[in-house]
Write an enzyme that holds these catalytic residues in place. Sequence first.
Site, mmCIF file in Angstrom:
data_model
loop_
_atom_site.group_PDB
_atom_site.id
_atom_site.type_symbol
_atom_site.label_atom_id
_atom_site.label_comp_id
_atom_site.label_asym_id
_atom_site.label_seq_id
_atom_site.Cartn_x
_atom_site.Cartn_y
_atom_site.Cartn_z
ATOM 1 N N LYS A 91 -2.087 -1.553 -3.770
ATOM 2 C CA LYS A 91 -2.943 -0.372 -3.778
ATOM 3 C C LYS A 91 -2.063 0.873 -3.896
ATOM 4 C CE LYS A 91 -6.358 2.084 -0.928
ATOM 5 N NZ LYS A 91 -7.038 2.153 0.376
ATOM 6 N N SER A 119 -9.972 5.586 -5.203
ATOM 7 C CA SER A 119 -10.923 6.674 -5.433
ATOM 8 C C SER A 119 -10.421 7.702 -6.442
ATOM 9 C CB SER A 119 -11.241 7.369 -4.104
ATOM 10 O OG SER A 119 -10.065 7.894 -3.495
ATOM 11 N N GLU A 145 7.809 -7.140 1.335
ATOM 12 C CA GLU A 145 6.513 -7.233 2.008
ATOM 13 C C GLU A 145 5.741 -8.468 1.551
ATOM 14 O OE1 GLU A 145 5.420 -5.544 4.425
ATOM 15 O OE2 GLU A 145 6.275 -3.535 4.424
ATOM 16 N N ARG A 201 -10.702 9.660 1.428
ATOM 17 C CA ARG A 201 -10.585 10.258 2.761
ATOM 18 C C ARG A 201 -11.678 11.289 2.990
ATOM 19 N NH1 ARG A 201 -3.944 10.678 2.661
ATOM 20 N NH2 ARG A 201 -3.598 8.429 2.890
ATOM 21 N N TYR A 259 -14.867 0.725 -7.509
ATOM 22 C CA TYR A 259 -16.171 1.354 -7.294
ATOM 23 C C TYR A 259 -17.075 1.185 -8.509
ATOM 24 C CZ TYR A 259 -13.460 3.352 -3.517
ATOM 25 O OH TYR A 259 -12.656 3.488 -2.414
ATOM 26 N N LYS A 269 0.865 -1.181 0.000
ATOM 27 C CA LYS A 269 0.000 0.000 0.000
ATOM 28 C C LYS A 269 0.899 1.228 0.000
ATOM 29 C CE LYS A 269 -3.754 2.269 2.533
ATOM 30 N NZ LYS A 269 -4.628 2.206 3.735
ATOM 31 N N LYS A 317 1.299 9.886 6.090
ATOM 32 C CA LYS A 317 1.371 8.445 6.369
ATOM 33 C C LYS A 317 2.631 7.803 5.787
ATOM 34 C CE LYS A 317 -3.634 7.978 6.789
ATOM 35 N NZ LYS A 317 -4.801 7.084 6.651
#
Length: 331
Positions: free
Chosen positions: A253, A279, A238, A210, A318, A200, A222
Amino acid sequence: MNLSIRPRRNRRSSAIRSMVRETVLTPGDLILPVFLHEDEEDTPLSSMPGCTRWSIPGLVKEAGEALAAGVPGVVLFPKIEESLKSSHGEESYREDGLVPRAIRALKEAYPKLCVITDVALDPYSSDGHDGVVRRDKNGELEILNDETVEILCKQALCHARAGADIVSPSDMMDGRVAAIRAVLDAEGFTDVLIMSYTAKYASSFYGPFRGALDSQPKEGDKKTYQMDPGNIREAMRETLLDEAEGADVLMVKPAGPYLDVISKVRENSTLPVAAYQVSGEYLMLKSASAAGWLDEKGIVLESLMGIKRAGADMILTYFAKHAAKWLAEKS
């Protein structure tokens, strides 16, 4: 030129193109992310036109329509009331909280629907971060890894008890997959899958999401826990860690800007690979289509085909419900 070799022969008709097609996209490849809140009314999202923040009854109806179109699963993202947020996100594992009640409603209405939950603190945190926040000796913001993992385990267990089929830690804390797997197994939830956000990235494509959840950090960013967009070898590290810790599905992502990462994860693991068309990707396609610059149906299906061709076995998007219907029309 050797005209006895004509690749165009394999493109000559729709029947031939169908027979030689290398990658096939189906509704069963898609997962629908859904937003929910405590309100009794369903609220269209200005930051994501065409998306809605659902009440639980509205969520059940939307999930039923997606399932009827051939979409096998939904993933839940809650907007939590400000008064319920705290520095340690205790609301995230309350047994009668919003997400557990939504899980139970969905499983009661559609037992065969795959219900996936997001496991992270940011919707519940008064700081807006995916982990517990403190100040270091220099006054700098610090996200506490191990303390956060303890809370994530409680959250995952809460979701499993409510009936979730898959828990999906999106926090990027070290060691959380192994910890969650151990807690689930100890409580008898050995059949609950873990879909780990393996790679991510600290992306600029998350803004509309968000806004939908009011989960932006109150301070800082972040970048100390989400991955640097320039790194791909780190994604392989990872991948190996999550696989060793007991993940059942690995996720990348965002999807579109990271097709090379999807491909590399696919090459380096035998586990199923998920990709999240986020998004910002959604909004770009939706906005350009609404302006008449792109054909929405064509561009959405092409973007999803590209993600699958890169190596994704499942795609969070979506567009899932509409894409499933468009795919049915094509067949």
